[in-house]
Motif scaffolding. Structure first.
Motif, PDB file in Angstrom:
ATOM      1  N   THR A  26       0.834  -1.197   0.000  1.00  0.00           N
ATOM      2  CA  THR A  26       0.000   0.000   0.000  1.00  0.00           C
ATOM      3  C   THR A  26       0.868   1.246   0.000  1.00  0.00           C
ATOM      4  OG1 THR A  26      -0.100  -0.061   2.409  1.00  0.00           O
ATOM      5  CG2 THR A  26      -1.920  -1.107   1.213  1.00  0.00           C
ATOM      6  N   THR A  27       0.274   2.356  -0.414  1.00  0.00           N
ATOM      7  CA  THR A  27       0.957   3.648  -0.395  1.00  0.00           C
ATOM      8  C   THR A  27      -0.082   4.749  -0.267  1.00  0.00           C
ATOM      9  OG1 THR A  27       2.609   5.044  -1.503  1.00  0.00           O
ATOM     10  CG2 THR A  27       0.967   3.981  -2.912  1.00  0.00           C
ATOM     11  N   ASP A  28       0.354   5.902   0.206  1.00  0.00           N
ATOM     12  CA  ASP A  28      -0.489   7.092   0.226  1.00  0.00           C
ATOM     13  C   ASP A  28       0.429   8.296   0.300  1.00  0.00           C
ATOM     14  OD1 ASP A  28      -2.718   8.696   0.138  1.00  0.00           O
ATOM     15  OD2 ASP A  28      -3.559   8.021   2.049  1.00  0.00           O
ATOM     16  N   GLY A  29      -0.048   9.402  -0.217  1.00  0.00           N
ATOM     17  CA  GLY A  29       0.739  10.631  -0.231  1.00  0.00           C
ATOM     18  C   GLY A  29       0.200  11.557  -1.289  1.00  0.00           C
ATOM     19  N   PRO A  30       1.044  12.474  -1.781  1.00  0.00           N
ATOM     20  CA  PRO A  30       0.598  13.470  -2.760  1.00  0.00           C
ATOM     21  C   PRO A  30      -0.013  12.862  -4.029  1.00  0.00           C
ATOM     22  CG  PRO A  30       2.813  13.996  -1.982  1.00  0.00           C
ATOM     23  CD  PRO A  30       2.448  12.662  -1.399  1.00  0.00           C
ATOM     24  N   ALA A  31       0.458  11.683  -4.429  1.00  0.00           N
ATOM     25  CA  ALA A  31      -0.045  11.050  -5.659  1.00  0.00           C
ATOM     26  C   ALA A  31      -1.357  10.314  -5.431  1.00  0.00           C
ATOM     27  CB  ALA A  31       0.995  10.086  -6.225  1.00  0.00           C
ATOM     28  N   GLY A  32      -1.703  10.083  -4.151  1.00  0.00           N
ATOM     29  CA  GLY A  32      -2.937   9.374  -3.849  1.00  0.00           C
ATOM     30  C   GLY A  32      -2.669   8.023  -3.220  1.00  0.00           C
ATOM     31  N   ARG A  33      -3.776   7.360  -2.869  1.00  0.00           N
ATOM     32  CA  ARG A  33      -3.710   6.082  -2.164  1.00  0.00           C
ATOM     33  C   ARG A  33      -3.922   4.936  -3.136  1.00  0.00           C
ATOM     34  NH1 ARG A  33      -8.034   4.818   2.564  1.00  0.00           N
ATOM     35  NH2 ARG A  33      -9.421   4.812   0.764  1.00  0.00           N
ATOM     36  N   GLY A  34      -3.158   3.867  -2.943  1.00  0.00           N
ATOM     37  CA  GLY A  34      -3.311   2.698  -3.789  1.00  0.00           C
ATOM     38  C   GLY A  34      -2.716   1.480  -3.121  1.00  0.00           C
ATOM     39  N   GLY A  35      -2.982   0.324  -3.733  1.00  0.00           N
ATOM     40  CA  GLY A  35      -2.442  -0.907  -3.208  1.00  0.00           C
ATOM     41  C   GLY A  35      -2.567  -2.027  -4.204  1.00  0.00           C
ATOM     42  N   VAL A  36      -1.720  -3.037  -4.044  1.00  0.00           N
ATOM     43  CA  VAL A  36      -1.699  -4.175  -4.958  1.00  0.00           C
ATOM     44  C   VAL A  36      -1.200  -5.416  -4.215  1.00  0.00           C
ATOM     45  CG1 VAL A  36       0.647  -3.668  -5.811  1.00  0.00           C
ATOM     46  CG2 VAL A  36      -0.963  -4.942  -7.259  1.00  0.00           C
ATOM     47  N   THR A  37      -1.737  -6.570  -4.572  1.00  0.00           N
ATOM     48  CA  THR A  37      -1.305  -7.841  -4.000  1.00  0.00           C
ATOM     49  C   THR A  37      -0.015  -8.287  -4.678  1.00  0.00           C
ATOM     50  OG1 THR A  37      -3.591  -8.468  -3.561  1.00  0.00           O
ATOM     51  CG2 THR A  37      -1.979 -10.246  -3.594  1.00  0.00           C
ATOM     52  N   VAL A  38       0.941  -8.758  -3.872  1.00  0.00           N
ATOM     53  CA  VAL A  38       2.215  -9.257  -4.395  1.00  0.00           C
ATOM     54  C   VAL A  38       2.615 -10.536  -3.668  1.00  0.00           C
ATOM     55  CG1 VAL A  38       3.025  -6.910  -4.916  1.00  0.00           C
ATOM     56  CG2 VAL A  38       3.740  -8.004  -2.801  1.00  0.00           C
ATOM     57  N   SER A  39       3.425 -11.339  -4.330  1.00  0.00           N
ATOM     58  CA  SER A  39       4.088 -12.446  -3.648  1.00  0.00           C
ATOM     59  C   SER A  39       5.598 -12.228  -3.680  1.00  0.00           C
ATOM     60  CB  SER A  39       3.726 -13.785  -4.289  1.00  0.00           C
ATOM     61  OG  SER A  39       4.076 -13.791  -5.647  1.00  0.00           O
ATOM     62  N   ALA A  40       6.051 -11.249  -4.459  1.00  0.00           N
ATOM     63  CA  ALA A  40       7.477 -10.968  -4.580  1.00  0.00           C
ATOM     64  C   ALA A  40       7.877  -9.866  -3.607  1.00  0.00           C
ATOM     65  CB  ALA A  40       7.824 -10.567  -6.014  1.00  0.00           C
ATOM     66  N   MET A  41       8.288 -10.284  -2.418  1.00  0.00           N
ATOM     67  CA  MET A  41       8.841  -9.363  -1.425  1.00  0.00           C
ATOM     68  C   MET A  41       9.775 -10.154  -0.532  1.00  0.00           C
ATOM     69  SD  MET A  41       8.024  -9.423   1.957  1.00  0.00           S
ATOM     70  CE  MET A  41       7.035 -10.487   2.970  1.00  0.00           C
ATOM     71  N   THR A  42      10.798  -9.471  -0.048  1.00  0.00           N
ATOM     72  CA  THR A  42      11.750 -10.130   0.841  1.00  0.00           C
ATOM     73  C   THR A  42      12.556  -9.090   1.597  1.00  0.00           C
ATOM     74  OG1 THR A  42      13.421 -11.872   0.971  1.00  0.00           O
ATOM     75  CG2 THR A  42      13.657 -10.304  -0.830  1.00  0.00           C
ATOM     76  N   SER A  43      13.165  -9.530   2.682  1.00  0.00           N
ATOM     77  CA  SER A  43      14.098  -8.656   3.385  1.00  0.00           C
ATOM     78  C   SER A  43      15.408  -8.630   2.601  1.00  0.00           C
ATOM     79  CB  SER A  43      14.350  -9.162   4.805  1.00  0.00           C
ATOM     80  OG  SER A  43      15.016 -10.411   4.762  1.00  0.00           O
ATOM     81  N   ILE A  44      16.126  -7.529   2.731  1.00  0.00           N
ATOM     82  CA  ILE A  44      17.466  -7.443   2.158  1.00  0.00           C
ATOM     83  C   ILE A  44      18.480  -7.572   3.290  1.00  0.00           C
ATOM     84  CG2 ILE A  44      19.116  -5.992   0.918  1.00  0.00           C
ATOM     85  CD1 ILE A  44      16.710  -4.712  -0.517  1.00  0.00           C
ATOM     86  N   SER A  45      18.323  -6.706   4.317  1.00  0.00           N
ATOM     87  CA  SER A  45      19.268  -6.728   5.426  1.00  0.00           C
ATOM     88  C   SER A  45      18.640  -6.084   6.657  1.00  0.00           C
ATOM     89  CB  SER A  45      20.541  -5.961   5.046  1.00  0.00           C
ATOM     90  OG  SER A  45      21.430  -5.895   6.142  1.00  0.00           O
ATOM     91  N   ALA A  46      19.016  -6.566   7.826  1.00  0.00           N
ATOM     92  CA  ALA A  46      18.599  -5.938   9.081  1.00  0.00           C
ATOM     93  C   ALA A  46      19.653  -4.948   9.562  1.00  0.00           C
ATOM     94  CB  ALA A  46      18.367  -7.003  10.152  1.00  0.00           C
ATOM     95  N   ASP A  47      20.799  -4.910   8.896  1.00  0.00           N
ATOM     96  CA  ASP A  47      21.913  -4.061   9.312  1.00  0.00           C
ATOM     97  C   ASP A  47      21.890  -2.720   8.602  1.00  0.00           C
ATOM     98  OD1 ASP A  47      22.918  -6.099  10.985  1.00  0.00           O
ATOM     99  OD2 ASP A  47      23.832  -7.079   9.255  1.00  0.00           O
ATOM    100  N   GLY A  48      22.731  -1.800   9.062  1.00  0.00           N
ATOM    101  CA  GLY A  48      22.817  -0.475   8.465  1.00  0.00           C
ATOM    102  C   GLY A  48      21.985   0.511   9.260  1.00  0.00           C
ATOM    103  N   GLU A  49      21.758   1.689   8.680  1.00  0.00           N
ATOM    104  CA  GLU A  49      20.970   2.720   9.360  1.00  0.00           C
ATOM    105  C   GLU A  49      19.557   2.234   9.654  1.00  0.00           C
ATOM    106  OE1 GLU A  49      20.907   6.652   7.711  1.00  0.00           O
ATOM    107  OE2 GLU A  49      23.000   6.485   7.085  1.00  0.00           O
ATOM    108  N   ALA A  50      19.008   1.468   8.735  1.00  0.00           N
ATOM    109  CA  ALA A  50      17.662   0.908   8.905  1.00  0.00           C
ATOM    110  C   ALA A  50      17.614  -0.426   8.179  1.00  0.00           C
ATOM    111  CB  ALA A  50      16.614   1.855   8.317  1.00  0.00           C
ATOM    112  N   PRO A  51      16.763  -1.352   8.631  1.00  0.00           N
ATOM    113  CA  PRO A  51      16.572  -2.572   7.851  1.00  0.00           C
ATOM    114  C   PRO A  51      16.047  -2.208   6.466  1.00  0.00           C
ATOM    115  CG  PRO A  51      15.538  -2.744  10.013  1.00  0.00           C
ATOM    116  CD  PRO A  51      15.955  -1.319   9.843  1.00  0.00           C
TER     117      PRO A  51
END
Length: 168
Positions: A26-51
């Motif tokens: 999902t997203t929201d902001g100046p462009a508007g609100r929207g969302g889409v179903t996905v199965s392609a998502m994963t973590s990259i790293s928990a390290d650094g300034e932010a995961p």
């Protein structure tokens, strides 16, 4: 050696066997609100300034230009029993009242993206890069907040159908 069409068909058949969790981005902001179903998502790293995490959004998705302009997205991992939500956000089922968000309860996350309050977990991300590769954009985000549900099992998708994880 087979044709490109044969390789694509074999690839798609093979990927159907790689079960994955089902999420709504999902997203929201100046462009508007929207969302889409996905199965392609994963973590990259928990390290650094932010995961960091990534998700892949189809270039033809109505949510993609919103994510790119809003510069934020929330990956909401669905739980068992939420196939209707997955079907609404994937456009397999018409949205109630013409708005996908009528199918869910949301809370505004730190980035402004809507978090699905009944999701198993929500990862609120600030977009840090997006690159088109073929038919999809690879969107990488820095995680700004995580909301974890105290219980539940993930909704999975594999073999071209919804699946349930089996405990061992």
């Amino acid at each position: 050696m087979g044709s490109c069409d044969d390789l694509k068909a074999e690839f798609l058949e093979g990927m159907s066997r790689a079960a994955a969790s089902v999420s709504v981005v999902t997203t929201d902001g100046p462009a508007g609100r929207g969302g889409v179903t996905v199965s392609a998502m994963t973590s990259i790293s928990a390290d650094g300034e932010a995961p960091t995490m990534l998700t892949c959004l189809n270039a033809s998705s109505s949510a993609l230009p919103l994510v790119l302009e809003n510069k934020c997205f929330c990956i909401n991992v669905l739980r068992l029993g939420q196939t209707d939500i997955a079907d609404v956000f994937s456009s397999r089922r018409p949205p109630p009242g013409g708005d996908k968000f009528n199918a869910v309860k949301v809370a505004v996350m730190d980035t402004g993206a809507p978090g699905l309050t009944e999701a198993l977990v929500s990862f609120d991300c600030r977009l840090i890069s997006a690159e088109r590769h073929g038919t999809h954009h690879i969107c990488i985000g820095a995680v700004e907040a995580v909301r974890v549900s105290p219980d539940g099992d993930p909704l999975l998708y594999g073999m071209r159908r919804y699946l349930r994880a089996e405990a061992h």
